[in-house]
Motif scaffolding. Structure first.
Motif, PDB file in Angstrom:
ATOM      1  N   ASN A   1      43.689  34.240  55.461  1.00 40.76           N
ATOM      2  CA  ASN A   1      45.086  33.882  55.731  1.00 40.76           C
ATOM      3  C   ASN A   1      46.011  35.094  55.700  1.00 40.76           C
ATOM      4  O   ASN A   1      46.855  35.273  56.582  1.00 40.76           O
ATOM      5  N   THR A   2      45.842  35.924  54.697  1.00 42.08           N
ATOM      6  CA  THR A   2      46.749  37.068  54.528  1.00 42.08           C
ATOM      7  C   THR A   2      46.182  38.368  55.091  1.00 42.08           C
ATOM      8  O   THR A   2      46.922  39.315  55.368  1.00 42.08           O
ATOM      9  N   GLY A   3      44.857  38.424  55.247  1.00 42.87           N
ATOM     10  CA  GLY A   3      44.240  39.647  55.721  1.00 42.87           C
ATOM     11  C   GLY A   3      44.086  40.701  54.643  1.00 42.87           C
ATOM     12  O   GLY A   3      43.609  41.813  54.918  1.00 42.87           O
ATOM     13  N   GLN A   4      44.465  40.380  53.404  1.00 42.35           N
ATOM     14  CA  GLN A   4      44.349  41.341  52.318  1.00 42.35           C
ATOM     15  C   GLN A   4      42.903  41.425  51.820  1.00 42.35           C
ATOM     16  O   GLN A   4      42.167  40.438  51.849  1.00 42.35           O
ATOM     17  N   VAL A   5      42.518  42.623  51.384  1.00 47.13           N
ATOM     18  CA  VAL A   5      41.162  42.835  50.874  1.00 47.13           C
ATOM     19  C   VAL A   5      40.997  42.112  49.545  1.00 47.13           C
ATOM     20  O   VAL A   5      41.791  42.293  48.618  1.00 47.13           O
ATOM     21  N   THR A   6      39.975  41.267  49.450  1.00 49.89           N
ATOM     22  CA  THR A   6      39.704  40.543  48.207  1.00 49.89           C
ATOM     23  C   THR A   6      38.577  41.203  47.408  1.00 49.89           C
ATOM     24  O   THR A   6      38.542  41.112  46.189  1.00 49.89           O
ATOM     25  N   SER A   7      37.662  41.875  48.096  1.00 47.64           N
ATOM     26  CA  SER A   7      36.603  42.620  47.395  1.00 47.64           C
ATOM     27  C   SER A   7      36.030  43.670  48.340  1.00 47.64           C
ATOM     28  O   SER A   7      36.046  43.511  49.565  1.00 47.64           O
ATOM     29  N   ASP A   8      35.527  44.724  47.731  1.00 45.75           N
ATOM     30  CA  ASP A   8      34.912  45.805  48.504  1.00 45.75           C
ATOM     31  C   ASP A   8      33.690  46.280  47.730  1.00 45.75           C
ATOM     32  O   ASP A   8      33.789  46.969  46.719  1.00 45.75           O
ATOM     33  N   THR A   9      32.514  45.832  48.187  1.00 49.03           N
ATOM     34  CA  THR A   9      31.275  46.158  47.477  1.00 49.03           C
ATOM     35  C   THR A   9      30.633  47.450  47.996  1.00 49.03           C
ATOM     36  O   THR A   9      29.536  47.798  47.575  1.00 49.03           O
TER      37      THR A   9
END
Length: 523
Positions: free
Chosen positions: A427-435
């Motif tokens: 929805n927002t396009g914001q990063v939620t996780s980066d593995t």
């Protein structure tokens, strides 16, 4: 048709020099275009130089950090190097093992019968070969499979030719003929056998012969069994043996004396009467050296990038024209162009944006490692210098780095080398996780930079239509062509005008001479 030029015979003026001087002023716009073209070319080359540095660092990261197995540095020791030498690979475990060697792997060998009155120069025809023969030979390879190749022999071939054809075949066999004993020796280059319980099976043998089987009829090799146990083939080499050993109580066999088990490469050298102890462990000093090398190469890269976007621009030093270069020494031209090329990428948005993202890549948390994990670069003891002018160069706290490695080397490895993905809120396009590990983040950012630079400056294989600076270069080149045509018209006009002047002066001189002649006769 080009107009005939008259060069000052009547006026006594140096018309060539006058026209050249007038054209110097007219060429000023053309010189500016050439200078603009040169600046575009220098910018293009400067961008490509940056891309070369990024590509080199990317390749370094790929070679040394892409996989955790390439990052791990292991060491292995043997209590008896004369009997068993060992080498730890990146995938080995910290362990202690015991090994006893009961048999070394050996290559199959074979010796022919005595070939009477023969030497290397003896032709096969002299030994009874009347027509060309094609012989298919089969040999055991190091990868554990049999390979076959058809060789052709003619009556004019010598024994030396037979030896050469065997050695140069793809069968990986060795052949030698001894003039003293009059015998041909053949051996497999690969050790071992596929069936150690049946030594009668040949590791090198003649499968078929279309014509005379010279190895049986001329050289006198005996009859044996093929790889499947079928009898009746000419056996060229047999008696290959596998290595036999006991590792941690488990009896094993390998075709070669060199093999890898659980990430440790063993090389058997001698049969042992007592067990050999082999220990494998993580080489902390080597891993610290590897991280130290990473920091050094990273600092070199961002140092070079920062130098480019901070470089001073000397606007009073435009590119030199060909006429200007002729009036200067080679050293003067070199110093001038050094300043003229300076600052062409000053404040460049592609590079500065990429540098900012690389700094974020370094200090963002690596997700997916687990709770209470070592998941940031700062937790490894690697931080930026306190000097703002350094542009984000890294420094290492060696005590903190060693402590992190000793605490959990696997999590250190994951922080640097883990393969992962970026997840975003739909929805927002914001990063939620980066593995993604730090190395993968850096490589992704640099690939983005390189792509943007290629759009701007292309690659050597690109045409000018494929990148923006190329389009600008093509536009300048078109304008140069237009101006050159315009200058040709102006130069032709000058010459028409001076030619007309010369012709008028010449007519006036002729009239003056005529009148003077008339006055002279009237007196």
């Amino acid at each position: 048709m080009e107009m005939m030029r008259v060069g000052g015979l009547a006026s006594g003026m140096d018309i060539d020099k006058l026209v050249n001087d007038l054209m110097k002023a007219e060429r000023a716009p053309l010189n500016k275009l050439y200078q603009k073209k040169q600046i575009f070319e220098w910018q293009r080359d400067a961008y490509r130089e940056i891309n070369k540095k990024l590509a080199d660092f990317d390749q370094y990261l790929f070679d040394h950090f892409t996989l955790s197995s390439t990052f791990y540095q292991k060491t292995a020791t043997s209590s008896n190097e004369a009997a068993v030498s060992v080498k730890a690979l990146g995938s080995s475990y910290d362990s202690t093992n015991t090994i006893t060697v009961s048999q070394l792997a050996m290559a199959a060998t074979g010796v022919s019968g005595e070939v009477g009155n023969a030497s290397l120069a003896t032709k096969l025809s002299e030994k009874g070969l009347a027509a060309e023969t094609k012989i298919t030979i089969v040999a055991l390879q190091a990868n554990g499979v049999y390979k076959e190749e058809e060789l052709t022999f003619s009556p004019n071939d010598t024994i030396a030719d037979v030896v050469k054809k065997l050695n140069q075949s793809s069968l990986n066999i060795n052949a030698i003929f001894d003039d003293g004993s009059k015998k041909l020796g053949i051996s497999a280059r690969a050790t071992g056998t596929l069936d150690s319980t049946d030594v009668d099976k040949a590791e090198v043998y003649v499968k078929t012969a279309t014509g005379d089987d010279i190895f049986a009829t001329i050289f006198g090799f005996g009859i044996g069994n093929d790889q499947n146990g079928n009898s009746g083939v000419t056996s060229l080499a047999n008696g290959g043996k596998n290595a036999k050993f006991t590792l941690n109580g488990l009896e094993m066999e390998r075709q070669s004396n060199t093999f890898t088990i659980n990430g440790i490469e063993y090389t058997l050298k001698a049969v042992t009467s007592t067990p050999v102890t082999v220990a494998s462990s993580t080489d902390m000093d080597a891993m610290i050296s590897k991280i130290e090398e990473f920091v050094k190469k990273y600092n070199e890269l961002i140092g070079a990038l920062n130098d480019k976007i901070r470089e001073k621009r000397y606007r009073d030093y435009p590119p030199l024209t060909d006429e200007q270069k002729k009036e200067m020494t080679e050293k003067q031209v070199e110093l001038w162009e050094e300043k003229a090329k300076s600052g062409l990428l000053r404040g460049d948005s592609i590079i500065s944006t990429g540098l900012s993202q690389m700094r974020r890549d370094l200090y963002s948390r690596v997700d997916g490692i687990g709770s209470n994990g070592i998941d940031t670069l700062s937790e490894l003891g690697i931080t930026t210098t306190s000097e703002i002018s350094s542009g984000g160069k890294l420094v290492i706290n060696y005590d903190k780095l060693r402590k992190a490695l000793e605490s959990d080397v696997d999590k250190v490895a994951k922080t640097l080398t883990q393969n992962g993905v970026v997840s975003k809120d739909p929805n927002t396009g914001q990063v939620t996780s980066d593995t993604r590990g730090i190395v993968q983040r850096l490589r992704d950012t640099m690939k983005g930079m390189m792509t943007n630079i290629e759009k701007k400056a292309g690659k050597p294989t690109y045409t000018e239509n494929q990148y923006s600076l190329g389009l600008q270069l093509r536009d300048v080149e078109d304008r140069i062509s237009d101006v050159q045509r315009h200058l040709q018209d102006i130069e032709s006009r000058y010459w028409r005008q001076f030619t007309a002047m010369e012709q008028a002066i010449q007519r006036a001189n002729q009239q003056s001479a005529f009148l003077m002649g008339q006055f002279g006769r009237g007196m």
